[in-house]
Design an enzyme around this catalytic site. Sequence first.
Site, PDB file in Angstrom:
ATOM      1  N   HIS A 187       0.810  -1.215   0.000  1.00  0.00           N
ATOM      2  CA  HIS A 187       0.000   0.000   0.000  1.00  0.00           C
ATOM      3  C   HIS A 187       0.847   1.270   0.000  1.00  0.00           C
ATOM      4  O   HIS A 187       1.876   1.358   0.645  1.00  0.00           O
ATOM      5  CB  HIS A 187      -0.988   0.001   1.170  1.00  0.00           C
ATOM      6  CG  HIS A 187      -0.345  -0.087   2.525  1.00  0.00           C
ATOM      7  ND1 HIS A 187      -1.073  -0.320   3.655  1.00  0.00           N
ATOM      8  CD2 HIS A 187       0.932   0.039   2.932  1.00  0.00           C
ATOM      9  CE1 HIS A 187      -0.269  -0.340   4.709  1.00  0.00           C
ATOM     10  NE2 HIS A 187       0.952  -0.127   4.286  1.00  0.00           N
ATOM     11  N   ASN A 188       0.380   2.246  -0.772  1.00  0.00           N
ATOM     12  CA  ASN A 188       0.991   3.579  -0.888  1.00  0.00           C
ATOM     13  C   ASN A 188       2.388   3.563  -1.500  1.00  0.00           C
ATOM     14  O   ASN A 188       3.122   4.548  -1.415  1.00  0.00           O
ATOM     15  CB  ASN A 188       1.017   4.303   0.456  1.00  0.00           C
ATOM     16  CG  ASN A 188      -0.372   4.718   0.907  1.00  0.00           C
ATOM     17  OD1 ASN A 188      -0.926   4.113   1.823  1.00  0.00           O
ATOM     18  ND2 ASN A 188      -0.938   5.713   0.258  1.00  0.00           N
TER      19      ASN A 188
END
Length: 329
Positions: free
Chosen positions: A243-244
């Site tokens: 994520h991210n």
Amino acid sequence: MKTYSIEEINHVLKGTIVGSTLQMIQAPEQLERACDNEISFIGSKKYERLWLTSKACVAVVNEDISIPPGENRAFIMVKNADLAMSQVLDLFSPSSPQFHTEIHPLAVVDPSAVVGAGTRIGAGSYIGPKVVLGKDVTIYPNVTILDECTIGDRTILWSGTTIRERCHIGNDCIIHPNASIGADGFGFRPCAERGLVKIPQIGNVIIGNHVEIGANSCVDRGKFSATIIGDGCKIDNLVQIGHNSVLGRFCIMAGNSGLAGSVTLGNQVMIGGSASIKDHVTIGDGAIIGAGSGVTGNVEAGKTMLGYPAVEARNALKQWAKLKQLVSN
């Protein structure tokens, strides 16, 4: 069956023919397995020795080839045999699976979805509310695209792919079977009362143009904002992108490699197979991470890193040489 003369193939490659053959060419094949009606490739001098025993009638070769083609055989000399190989393979490429109707009656398309001209949707696929599909998108059977996603023109989604809500995929992308785009990021925090508490993942995934993502790979949605895959990135099978994470343009990740959360890759970064990158690490433009390496800190642009934990390549090679000496002693 597609067949070509050497002249027809060279019309596409725009190389120089050395030698001659009247044999019609029916398929490309590697040197060791080729028959006398097939074309092969010599992309490196170390493979020149295989030509003598190969049965191929034609080989696409680099301009620095140092051997003759021989009797009733020929070379097509080009600047880059590896790139020319892609053109030859395209010539012989079989047709893609056929659609007999643009939208199969067993597909489910929400009334609020927008479907561009020429887009094809296979049986068992689900297109959710407010999804926008561009022009000439190909969605093979059993693909799931959830609410408010957008898919760009000419993108291909192979069977089993799942695109979760609010994710965006650009033009001319290829997503291979069973890829997962936008699953929850791996976010948990210990809590004395409840054990592990799940951290909500409310972001999404944004994928640029001309991106290819391999079979069974996963790109997790952002905890907040977005996980971003830049234009032209090529992701192999069985790759994990946390994520991210943010990938620049034209990055390559080989099979079984993985990025933890919030990793940043510059442009044209290459990640070898089974390499792993720690969370919140930044890897600069053009850096290379060797296969099986474990990166625990930032990497400067242009550096090559090897080992576990990864160090600069020349230092890793020195360490391995010393270890070998210790063992031999």
